[in-house]
Every structure is written in C-alpha cells, then in structure tokens.
Design a protein around this motif. Structure first.
Motif, mmCIF file in Angstrom:
data_model
loop_
_atom_site.group_PDB
_atom_site.id
_atom_site.type_symbol
_atom_site.label_atom_id
_atom_site.label_comp_id
_atom_site.label_asym_id
_atom_site.label_seq_id
_atom_site.Cartn_x
_atom_site.Cartn_y
_atom_site.Cartn_z
ATOM 1 N N MET A 1 11.647 39.561 -59.014
ATOM 2 C CA MET A 1 12.800 40.081 -58.300
ATOM 3 C C MET A 1 13.231 39.072 -57.240
ATOM 4 S SD MET A 1 12.978 43.753 -56.595
ATOM 5 C CE MET A 1 13.620 43.960 -55.004
ATOM 6 N N ALA A 2 14.481 38.764 -57.197
ATOM 7 C CA ALA A 2 15.002 37.780 -56.254
ATOM 8 C C ALA A 2 15.053 38.343 -54.839
ATOM 9 C CB ALA A 2 16.397 37.350 -56.686
ATOM 10 N N VAL A 3 14.951 37.443 -53.879
ATOM 11 C CA VAL A 3 15.062 37.827 -52.474
ATOM 12 C C VAL A 3 16.482 38.299 -52.218
ATOM 13 C CG1 VAL A 3 14.981 36.974 -50.116
ATOM 14 C CG2 VAL A 3 13.301 36.182 -51.773
ATOM 15 N N SER A 4 16.606 39.447 -51.577
ATOM 16 C CA SER A 4 17.919 40.013 -51.292
ATOM 17 C C SER A 4 18.009 40.305 -49.800
ATOM 18 C CB SER A 4 18.124 41.288 -52.106
ATOM 19 O OG SER A 4 19.327 41.894 -51.753
ATOM 20 N N LEU A 5 18.446 39.301 -49.038
ATOM 21 C CA LEU A 5 18.597 39.455 -47.595
ATOM 22 C C LEU A 5 20.068 39.357 -47.236
ATOM 23 C CD1 LEU A 5 15.679 37.167 -46.354
ATOM 24 C CD2 LEU A 5 15.676 39.649 -46.522
ATOM 25 N N ASP A 6 20.417 39.948 -46.119
ATOM 26 C CA ASP A 6 21.788 39.899 -45.618
ATOM 27 C C ASP A 6 22.231 38.437 -45.504
ATOM 28 O OD1 ASP A 6 23.959 39.705 -43.653
ATOM 29 O OD2 ASP A 6 23.569 41.823 -43.280
ATOM 30 N N PRO A 7 23.398 38.084 -46.034
ATOM 31 C CA PRO A 7 23.883 36.702 -45.956
ATOM 32 C C PRO A 7 23.986 36.177 -44.525
ATOM 33 C CG PRO A 7 25.227 37.966 -47.476
ATOM 34 C CD PRO A 7 24.286 38.936 -46.807
ATOM 35 N N ARG A 8 24.311 37.058 -43.578
ATOM 36 C CA ARG A 8 24.379 36.616 -42.172
ATOM 37 C C ARG A 8 22.997 36.232 -41.659
ATOM 38 N NH1 ARG A 8 27.421 41.582 -39.705
ATOM 39 N NH2 ARG A 8 26.024 42.520 -41.222
ATOM 40 N N LEU A 9 21.964 36.949 -42.103
ATOM 41 C CA LEU A 9 20.598 36.619 -41.716
ATOM 42 C C LEU A 9 20.187 35.290 -42.338
ATOM 43 C CD1 LEU A 9 17.922 37.343 -40.355
ATOM 44 C CD2 LEU A 9 17.329 38.634 -42.411
ATOM 45 N N MET A 10 20.532 35.075 -43.599
ATOM 46 C CA MET A 10 20.188 33.821 -44.271
ATOM 47 C C MET A 10 20.816 32.614 -43.569
ATOM 48 S SD MET A 10 18.017 34.227 -46.683
ATOM 49 C CE MET A 10 18.146 32.631 -47.486
ATOM 50 N N GLU A 11 21.984 32.815 -42.962
ATOM 51 C CA GLU A 11 22.644 31.718 -42.252
ATOM 52 C C GLU A 11 21.857 31.264 -41.033
ATOM 53 O OE1 GLU A 11 26.670 32.680 -41.213
ATOM 54 O OE2 GLU A 11 27.191 33.131 -43.293
ATOM 55 N N ILE A 12 21.102 32.177 -40.404
ATOM 56 C CA ILE A 12 20.401 31.814 -39.169
ATOM 57 C C ILE A 12 18.908 31.552 -39.366
ATOM 58 C CG2 ILE A 12 22.046 32.960 -37.665
ATOM 59 C CD1 ILE A 12 20.051 35.259 -37.393
ATOM 60 N N LEU A 13 18.352 31.970 -40.506
ATOM 61 C CA LEU A 13 16.933 31.712 -40.745
ATOM 62 C C LEU A 13 16.707 30.227 -40.953
ATOM 63 C CD1 LEU A 13 15.802 34.561 -43.160
ATOM 64 C CD2 LEU A 13 15.265 34.302 -40.741
ATOM 65 N N ALA A 14 15.608 29.722 -40.396
ATOM 66 C CA ALA A 14 15.267 28.311 -40.543
ATOM 67 C C ALA A 14 13.759 28.159 -40.634
ATOM 68 C CB ALA A 14 15.805 27.514 -39.353
ATOM 69 N N CYS A 15 13.339 27.067 -41.202
ATOM 70 C CA CYS A 15 11.922 26.750 -41.318
ATOM 71 C C CYS A 15 11.326 26.634 -39.914
ATOM 72 C CB CYS A 15 11.770 25.434 -42.072
ATOM 73 S SG CYS A 15 10.073 24.892 -42.281
ATOM 74 N N PRO A 16 10.134 27.188 -39.688
ATOM 75 C CA PRO A 16 9.529 27.118 -38.362
ATOM 76 C C PRO A 16 8.882 25.766 -38.050
ATOM 77 C CG PRO A 16 8.119 28.375 -39.821
ATOM 78 C CD PRO A 16 9.381 28.061 -40.584
ATOM 79 N N SER A 17 8.900 24.827 -38.986
ATOM 80 C CA SER A 17 8.347 23.506 -38.695
ATOM 81 C C SER A 17 9.295 22.767 -37.753
ATOM 82 C CB SER A 17 8.121 22.715 -39.980
ATOM 83 O OG SER A 17 9.339 22.351 -40.556
ATOM 84 N N ASP A 18 8.894 21.603 -37.333
ATOM 85 C CA ASP A 18 9.663 20.863 -36.326
ATOM 86 C C ASP A 18 11.077 20.497 -36.759
ATOM 87 O OD1 ASP A 18 7.581 21.004 -34.545
ATOM 88 O OD2 ASP A 18 6.726 19.086 -35.169
#
Length: 68
Positions: A1-18
C-alpha cells in the motif's frame, strides 16, 4: 500500500539528516512501499499507521543502485 499523506505535509517534510532534503513516497524499486525516501541521501523512513517515523536510528540505509 502506498504512503498516503496530505500533499501540504509532504511539502514540508524533510530528511532529519544534516542536508534536510525533501522526502518522496516509496522507494526507487517499490513506489508503493510504506516508506518515505530522502531525495538526497536515499535513507528510507518507515510510515507506521500513517505516521512517518523520521528518526535516523529507525531509517533503512540507502539502496545501492546497480552500476551499468
């Protein structure tokens, strides 16, 4: 099943690495995986019950791409 997150949330999510690069859903080999993959380092972050687990300790290592 594919990840289904709000597109607005996907715009602000980022990798926690440096590098803090954007994330995309799925993996290069499985676009329907319940994982968010960093567009820079390639780490995979699991999505459990619809909640992204953005912890470096919980991330899967980057997938090696086959060389030509």
């Amino acid at each position: 099943m594919a990840v289904s997150l709000d597109p607005r949330l996907m715009e602000i999510l980022a990798c926690p690495s440096d590098d803090h690069a954007p994330l995309r859903s799925g993996t290069p080999t499985d676009p329907d995986a319940d994982v968010l993959t960093c567009t820079s380092c390639g780490r995979g972050f699991p999505v459990v019950d619809g909640i992204p687990v953005l912890l470096l300790d919980e991330a899967s290592p980057p997938l090696d791409t086959p060389e030509d």
